[in-house]
Design a protein around this motif. Structure first.
Motif, PDB file in Angstrom:
ATOM      1  N   GLU A   1      11.050  -3.290  -0.124  1.00  0.00           N
ATOM      2  CA  GLU A   1      11.541  -2.111   0.582  1.00  0.00           C
ATOM      3  C   GLU A   1      11.738  -0.943  -0.389  1.00  0.00           C
ATOM      4  O   GLU A   1      11.406   0.203  -0.082  1.00  0.00           O
ATOM      5  CB  GLU A   1      12.845  -2.438   1.300  1.00  0.00           C
ATOM      6  N   LEU A   2      12.276  -1.225  -1.563  1.00  0.00           N
ATOM      7  CA  LEU A   2      12.436  -0.178  -2.578  1.00  0.00           C
ATOM      8  C   LEU A   2      11.095   0.331  -3.078  1.00  0.00           C
ATOM      9  O   LEU A   2      10.922   1.539  -3.296  1.00  0.00           O
ATOM     10  CB  LEU A   2      13.249  -0.703  -3.763  1.00  0.00           C
ATOM     11  N   CYS A   3      10.156  -0.562  -3.255  1.00  0.00           N
ATOM     12  CA  CYS A   3       8.818  -0.145  -3.698  1.00  0.00           C
ATOM     13  C   CYS A   3       8.199   0.805  -2.683  1.00  0.00           C
ATOM     14  O   CYS A   3       7.615   1.826  -3.059  1.00  0.00           O
ATOM     15  CB  CYS A   3       7.920  -1.369  -3.880  1.00  0.00           C
ATOM     16  N   ALA A   4       8.342   0.474  -1.401  1.00  0.00           N
ATOM     17  CA  ALA A   4       7.789   1.333  -0.362  1.00  0.00           C
ATOM     18  C   ALA A   4       8.491   2.686  -0.349  1.00  0.00           C
ATOM     19  O   ALA A   4       7.849   3.730  -0.221  1.00  0.00           O
ATOM     20  CB  ALA A   4       7.904   0.650   1.000  1.00  0.00           C
ATOM     21  N   ALA A   5       9.801   2.673  -0.501  1.00  0.00           N
ATOM     22  CA  ALA A   5      10.571   3.921  -0.467  1.00  0.00           C
ATOM     23  C   ALA A   5      10.199   4.849  -1.626  1.00  0.00           C
ATOM     24  O   ALA A   5      10.127   6.063  -1.457  1.00  0.00           O
ATOM     25  CB  ALA A   5      12.060   3.619  -0.494  1.00  0.00           C
ATOM     26  N   TYR A   6       9.973   4.283  -2.806  1.00  0.00           N
ATOM     27  CA  TYR A   6       9.674   5.088  -3.985  1.00  0.00           C
ATOM     28  C   TYR A   6       8.183   5.188  -4.296  1.00  0.00           C
ATOM     29  O   TYR A   6       7.782   5.912  -5.211  1.00  0.00           O
ATOM     30  CB  TYR A   6      10.411   4.540  -5.207  1.00  0.00           C
TER      31      TYR A   6
ATOM     32  N   ILE B   1       6.194   2.889  -5.578  1.00  0.00           N
ATOM     33  CA  ILE B   1       5.879   2.303  -6.883  1.00  0.00           C
ATOM     34  C   ILE B   1       5.409   0.871  -6.708  1.00  0.00           C
ATOM     35  O   ILE B   1       5.777   0.202  -5.747  1.00  0.00           O
ATOM     36  CB  ILE B   1       7.092   2.343  -7.847  1.00  0.00           C
ATOM     37  N   PRO B   2       4.597   0.365  -7.635  1.00  0.00           N
ATOM     38  CA  PRO B   2       4.158  -1.028  -7.549  1.00  0.00           C
ATOM     39  C   PRO B   2       5.315  -1.989  -7.835  1.00  0.00           C
ATOM     40  O   PRO B   2       6.243  -1.665  -8.575  1.00  0.00           O
ATOM     41  CB  PRO B   2       3.073  -1.141  -8.618  1.00  0.00           C
ATOM     42  N   HIS B   3       5.242  -3.158  -7.233  1.00  0.00           N
ATOM     43  CA  HIS B   3       6.283  -4.171  -7.409  1.00  0.00           C
ATOM     44  C   HIS B   3       6.457  -4.558  -8.873  1.00  0.00           C
ATOM     45  O   HIS B   3       7.579  -4.744  -9.353  1.00  0.00           O
ATOM     46  CB  HIS B   3       5.952  -5.408  -6.563  1.00  0.00           C
ATOM     47  N   SER B   4       5.362  -4.653  -9.607  1.00  0.00           N
ATOM     48  CA  SER B   4       5.455  -5.043 -11.019  1.00  0.00           C
ATOM     49  C   SER B   4       6.269  -4.022 -11.816  1.00  0.00           C
ATOM     50  O   SER B   4       7.019  -4.387 -12.723  1.00  0.00           O
ATOM     51  CB  SER B   4       4.062  -5.216 -11.633  1.00  0.00           C
ATOM     52  N   GLN B   5       6.160  -2.756 -11.470  1.00  0.00           N
ATOM     53  CA  GLN B   5       6.941  -1.730 -12.157  1.00  0.00           C
ATOM     54  C   GLN B   5       8.420  -1.868 -11.809  1.00  0.00           C
ATOM     55  O   GLN B   5       9.282  -1.755 -12.685  1.00  0.00           O
ATOM     56  CB  GLN B   5       6.452  -0.334 -11.790  1.00  0.00           C
ATOM     57  N   LEU B   6       8.717  -2.124 -10.557  1.00  0.00           N
ATOM     58  CA  LEU B   6      10.115  -2.334 -10.152  1.00  0.00           C
ATOM     59  C   LEU B   6      10.732  -3.494 -10.924  1.00  0.00           C
ATOM     60  O   LEU B   6      11.890  -3.424 -11.340  1.00  0.00           O
ATOM     61  CB  LEU B   6      10.197  -2.599  -8.645  1.00  0.00           C
TER      62      LEU B   6
ATOM     63  N   THR C   1      -1.726  -3.162  -9.588  1.00  0.00           N
ATOM     64  CA  THR C   1      -2.601  -4.313  -9.803  1.00  0.00           C
ATOM     65  C   THR C   1      -3.052  -4.852  -8.450  1.00  0.00           C
ATOM     66  O   THR C   1      -2.537  -4.458  -7.403  1.00  0.00           O
ATOM     67  CB  THR C   1      -1.868  -5.422 -10.569  1.00  0.00           C
ATOM     68  N   ALA C   2      -3.981  -5.768  -8.475  1.00  0.00           N
ATOM     69  CA  ALA C   2      -4.433  -6.408  -7.231  1.00  0.00           C
ATOM     70  C   ALA C   2      -3.271  -7.127  -6.561  1.00  0.00           C
ATOM     71  O   ALA C   2      -3.130  -7.096  -5.332  1.00  0.00           O
ATOM     72  CB  ALA C   2      -5.570  -7.375  -7.525  1.00  0.00           C
ATOM     73  N   LEU C   3      -2.401  -7.765  -7.357  1.00  0.00           N
ATOM     74  CA  LEU C   3      -1.245  -8.459  -6.795  1.00  0.00           C
ATOM     75  C   LEU C   3      -0.263  -7.459  -6.174  1.00  0.00           C
ATOM     76  O   LEU C   3       0.292  -7.703  -5.101  1.00  0.00           O
ATOM     77  CB  LEU C   3      -0.546  -9.298  -7.876  1.00  0.00           C
ATOM     78  N   ASP C   4      -0.036  -6.326  -6.825  1.00  0.00           N
ATOM     79  CA  ASP C   4       0.838  -5.288  -6.265  1.00  0.00           C
ATOM     80  C   ASP C   4       0.313  -4.809  -4.914  1.00  0.00           C
ATOM     81  O   ASP C   4       1.081  -4.645  -3.954  1.00  0.00           O
ATOM     82  CB  ASP C   4       0.941  -4.081  -7.207  1.00  0.00           C
ATOM     83  N   ARG C   5      -1.000  -4.574  -4.830  1.00  0.00           N
ATOM     84  CA  ARG C   5      -1.596  -4.119  -3.580  1.00  0.00           C
ATOM     85  C   ARG C   5      -1.476  -5.178  -2.494  1.00  0.00           C
ATOM     86  O   ARG C   5      -1.163  -4.870  -1.341  1.00  0.00           O
ATOM     87  CB  ARG C   5      -3.059  -3.728  -3.796  1.00  0.00           C
ATOM     88  N   ALA C   6      -1.683  -6.430  -2.857  1.00  0.00           N
ATOM     89  CA  ALA C   6      -1.563  -7.522  -1.884  1.00  0.00           C
ATOM     90  C   ALA C   6      -0.128  -7.617  -1.363  1.00  0.00           C
ATOM     91  O   ALA C   6       0.092  -7.799  -0.161  1.00  0.00           O
ATOM     92  CB  ALA C   6      -1.997  -8.848  -2.517  1.00  0.00           C
ATOM     93  N   LYS C   7       0.839  -7.484  -2.262  1.00  0.00           N
ATOM     94  CA  LYS C   7       2.243  -7.526  -1.839  1.00  0.00           C
ATOM     95  C   LYS C   7       2.574  -6.349  -0.934  1.00  0.00           C
ATOM     96  O   LYS C   7       3.285  -6.490   0.066  1.00  0.00           O
ATOM     97  CB  LYS C   7       3.174  -7.512  -3.056  1.00  0.00           C
TER      98      LYS C   7
END
Length: 100
Positions: free
Chosen positions: A2-7, A9-14, A23-29
């Motif tokens: 939810e925070l990634c969507a709000a900001y 940013i990719p999950h890995s950066q969070l 990354t491919a994993l960030d996009r999949a998530k």
């Protein structure tokens, strides 16, 4: 997520491990989270899978309850004062804090 969507940013950066590049994993998530959030009914807040016994859901997992929201009541009372017809098109009633 939810925070990634709000900001945006990719999950890995969070999580402190990423460089800020998606990354491919960030996009999949992100896509999985989008699918997850879009499956929620706007009216009741549940998902169809929660009711589908074949998918592991429980038809009796929820109990209906009622509550009164004073804000919604005020909005409905004000909406009744809006005249009907073409002049009412697009009229929205909202709440704002009272300023003194």
């Amino acid at each position: 997520m939810e925070l990634c969507a709000a900001y945006g940013i990719p999950h890995s950066q969070l999580m402190g491990a990423g460089t800020g590049r998606w990354t491919a994993l960030d996009r999949a998530k992100a896509l999985a989270y989008l699918h997850f959030t879009r499956a929620v009914c706007e009216g009741c807040g549940t998902r169809p899978s929660e009711w589908d016994e074949a998918a592991g859901g429980d038809r009796f997992a929820y109990v209906a309850e009622s509550h009164r929201c004073s804000g919604c009541e005020l909005i409905e009372m004000e909406q009744e004062q809006v005249p009907q017809g073409p002049e009412a098109r697009g009229v929205k009633i909202g709440l704002r804090p009272r300023t003194e």
